[in-house]
Design an enzyme around this catalytic site. Structure first.
Site, mmCIF file in Angstrom:
data_model
loop_
_atom_site.group_PDB
_atom_site.id
_atom_site.type_symbol
_atom_site.label_atom_id
_atom_site.label_comp_id
_atom_site.label_asym_id
_atom_site.label_seq_id
_atom_site.Cartn_x
_atom_site.Cartn_y
_atom_site.Cartn_z
ATOM 1 C CE1 TYR A 285 -4.295 -0.957 -0.456
ATOM 2 C CE2 TYR A 285 -3.455 -2.876 0.711
ATOM 3 C CZ TYR A 285 -4.431 -2.280 -0.083
ATOM 4 O OH TYR A 285 -5.517 -2.996 -0.515
ATOM 5 C CG HIS A 438 -4.874 -2.226 4.040
ATOM 6 N ND1 HIS A 438 -5.719 -3.031 3.308
ATOM 7 C CD2 HIS A 438 -5.143 -0.950 3.656
ATOM 8 C CE1 HIS A 438 -6.452 -2.279 2.512
ATOM 9 N NE2 HIS A 438 -6.128 -1.015 2.709
#
Length: 756
Positions: A285, A438
């Site tokens: 990410y 996440h």
């Protein structure tokens, strides 16, 4: 591929015939409008950059090649005609993919218009933008309702923000081509409402510290910079002011709204990045977020240099690129920490942007040029030109990835990631914070690589990104039921329950701490971390070393996991290997009917393929993968169970990979110690059908001492060579002197560990 002759002729001709001031293609433009030509483009590609690029065209090979590739791509799209469909699909569906392609083509066509001064590209951008203007003002929310923040062009505001980040660049490039009336129409009916929807209308998306919000902040800010809209620019930098939100309300992505009142682009730099440039969501990410971070930062640098954005938080944005490149294996693939898709690498377009911008606005590190040369493309803007000239002038040097410790947390005090590198071996030791929504419940976990190949793997995420057939390309339910759970990782699971009970609220409030990181001696590199709150009353201290010794063919891994608990527990300790089982020193039985190992917390997804009782002080397991031999030796006792497991139980849609593991189970234990070595040795040639050095070099691994203060391990080779490793479990500072006696032998040293 060399640039073709016809294209070379075009760029040389353009260079010779360009005038200092080009005539505006729109007949209705006034002289006053023409006088603003130096103000646009100004966002990423600048007016001065256009002049510099044109002066070099035909003489900068990697830039010319990149330009040719973009020209061929856009020309095909122009020939095919414009398609702006009514939105209806999830990720991977036609309308989603078409609008996604449009944002890329618009941005590239704008660049081509500026660099080649060919009106057909400006007209194409204008015509498509007008179609979007006509469509957008008629659109309700996207018909797919899954997202916590629905867009209009796309099923989620995140993708709408992607669109605006790229289209802002296209609009900047054709700004002077458009009439004032056309600009007013686009800004009033498309761009301003678009920015309002992803911000004011969607605070649950915009007012957060998260990669989603970063895209939203950049989108609003970039169109604001092009339009000279100070309100939008401030909204991008600082979030929406005076907006009342329930800070305790959790969205469906696991994050919290407007937490601590912080929002906007600057907050998204302050919180997720550590001083070392590590991004708390992980490299996958970070790669995704780096594009809006850097593109918006470049726009701010060019339009509002007084902000000194690249110096913000001591230059962390540029530092983060070096950190991200170091979070990749020998092939350039990013380590799949937290939610991360395997195979994502620094060949991704976002990293082309990152490398070029870092080189141009940083200290022009020649190592970045070697990465750019591998990427074989550059941005068609000022930073891409700088990289192209650097490569042309032969300035590149290898990007040297060494052992590195990257702290986590805004102040670098929330754990981190330690990477040990020796020859072809790479150990990735994760002792980081939860990693926002996440994150995975995998404290003190690790993965191990050899020359870019996984030896001991981290599973990564459970998602088929942009593959519509698999859940619309979105996260699968198995990401929560398997990939995030502790048992899916190479660390200790207690009583078949994930760390922090699998609760984000708990995990986000806790983190491991670094015990020590030592790489001064390139033959013995060590990282050690401790964590106290994964389970109530239980503490874990893990020390991992990559040791290069003359009595071993290659460096080997030594892993010491020390568990201290106030109560008796069951501990499960898996090793997720790849390849073919060769040999064990224990007898195992395979069941006729495969059954899951458990019922929840990831255990429901593991089939039990083999069961054994450890019957020796050491249990040994060897396997073959990619024509290399590997051996695992672990300290056991007669009460330990050894299980062969395989992922795939309770997975009727085959969403999970069928990967194997070896699992060591220890029951009814309070304080315990797991000690393991992993060796890479020899190779097999299928051509000559010969096996070289196929057996382990270790005859035994023994615990000599394990106290609160010290743990000492003895490793004996098959040639009766003995190695002693001692780690300080408490005071591990470099300057501290240690002395202890083990079995009548004295050991003295200074620092964190002893090895001889």
């Amino acid at each position: 591929m060399k640039i073709n002759q016809s294209f070379s002729f075009v760029v040389i001709f353009l260079f010779l015939t360009f005038s200092c001031k080009k005539e505006n293609a729109s007949e209705t433009n006034t002289k006053s409008e023409l006088s603003t030509s130096q103000e646009h483009p100004k966002l990423i590609l600048t007016a001065q950059g256009v002049k510099d690029i044109r002066a070099q065209l035909g003489n900068i090979p990697i830039f010319d090649k990149s330009l040719q590739a973009v020209k061929e791509e856009v020309d095909v799209e122009i020939e095919a005609g414009i398609d702006v469909p009514v939105p209806k699909d999830y990720s991977g569906g036609y309308t989603h993919s078409r609008h996604k392609k449009n944002w890329f083509v618009l941005q590239k066509a704008g660049l081509l218009y500026q660099i080649l001064d060919d009106e057909k590209y400006a007209k194409y951008v204008k015509d498509m933008l007008m179609q979007y203007e006509a469509l957008y003002k008629t659109l309700p929310l996207h018909p797919k309702t899954r997202s916590y923040a629905r867009g209009k062009l796309f099923w989620q505001c995140l993708n709408d923000s992607n669109w605006l980040v790229y289209v802002s660049q296209a609009y900047d490039c054709v700004y002077n081509y458009l009439t004032e009336e056309e600009r007013h129409k686009l800004e009033t009916n498309l761009f301003k409402p678009f920015a309002d929807h992803i911000s004011v209308d969607s605070p649950q998306f915009y007012q957060r510290v998260h990669n989603h919000s970063t895209w939203g902040n950049a989108a609003v800010g970039m169109i604001g910079l092009v339009m000279d809209d100070e309100e939008l620019i401030n909204r991008a930098l600082y979030g929406i002011k005076d907006l009342k939100l329930d800070a305790t309300k959790k969205d469906d992505d696991g994050g919290y709204l407007n937490k601590d009142g912080k929002a906007g682009f600057l907050a998204n730099i302050e919180e997720p990045f550590s001083p070392d440039g590590y991004y708390n969501e992980g490299p996958y990410y970070q790669r995704y977020a780096m594009y809006p971070f850097l593109i918006f930062a470049e726009g701010l640098h060019n339009v509002k240099p007084e902000l000194n954005i690249f110096d913000y938080k001591e230059g962390v944005l540029l530092k983060s690129i070096n950190a991200l490149l170091n979070l990749s294996d020998a092939d350039g693939d990013f380590f799949p920490l937290n939610d991360g898709q395997k195979g994502m690498s620094y060949y991704n377009g976002a990293l082309v942007t990152a490398v070029d911008i870092s080189y141009h606005f940083g200290d022009q590190d020649p190592g970045l040029l070697s990465i750019a040369k591998q990427q074989d493309k550059v941005l068609l803007d000022d930073s891409g030109l700088a990289v192209a000239l650097g490569i042309k002038n032969g300035k590149e040097k290898p990007f040297d990835k060494k052992s590195i410790n990257l702290s986590d947390g805004p102040e670098g005090k929330q754990g981190g990631v330690g990477i040990l590198r020796n020859q072809d071996l790479e150990l990735v030791f994760k002792y980081a914070s939860q990693g926002s929504s996440h994150g995975h419940y995998d404290k003190l976990s690790y993965s191990l690589y050899e020359n870019g190949e996984e030896i001991i793997q981290d599973y990564g995420l459970a998602r088929f990104v942009n593959i519509e057939q698999k859940g619309g390309g979105n996260y699968l339910k198995e990401n929560k039921t398997w990939a995030k759970q502790t048992i899916a990782h190479n660390t200790v699971t207690q009583n078949e329950t994930s760390h922090y009970n699998g609760k984000y609220e708990i995990g986000s409030q806790n983190h491991p701490d670094l015990h020590y990181f030592s790489t001064d001696n390139d033959k013995v590199q060590v990282v050690s971390s401790e964590v106290k709150n994964t389970y109530p009353g239980t503490e874990m201290l893990r020390t991992m070393a990559i040791i290069k010794d003359e009595d071993f063919e290659k460096p080997f891994l030594l892993d010491i996991m020390k568990v201290t608990s106030a109560s008796a527990n069951q501990y499960d300790f898996p090793y997720y290997y790849f390849g073919q089982v060769l040999q064990t020193n224990f007898e195992y039985k395979s069941p006729e009917i495969l059954k899951p190992l458990g019922t929840k917390n990831g255990y429901q997804h593991l089939y039990v393929e083999g069961v054994a009782k450890a019957n020796k002080d050491n249990s040994k397991f060897s396997w073959l993968n990619n024509n290399k031999f590997y051996s695992l030796t672990t300290v056991t006792d007669n009460n330990d169970e050894i299980l062969f497991t395989r992922i795939g139980a309770n997975d009727p849609e085959f969403n999970l990979r069928r990967d194997p593991s070896l699992l060591l189970r220890r029951k009814n234990s309070k304080n315990t110690l797991f000690v393991t070595t992993i060796e890479s040795h020899g190779n097999y040639s299928p051509v000559t059908e010969s096996a070289l050095n196929s057996k382990s070099n270790i005859s035994s691994v023994k615990v000599l001492l394990d106290t609160k203060l010290y743990t000492a391990i003895e490793i004996t080779t098959i040639n009766d060579k003995t190695k002693i490793f001692i780690t300080a479990n408490t005071n591990a500072l470099k300057e501290v002197k240690h002395a202890l006696t083990i079995n009548g032998k004295n050991y003295e040293w200074s620092g964190s560990y002893y090895f001889k």
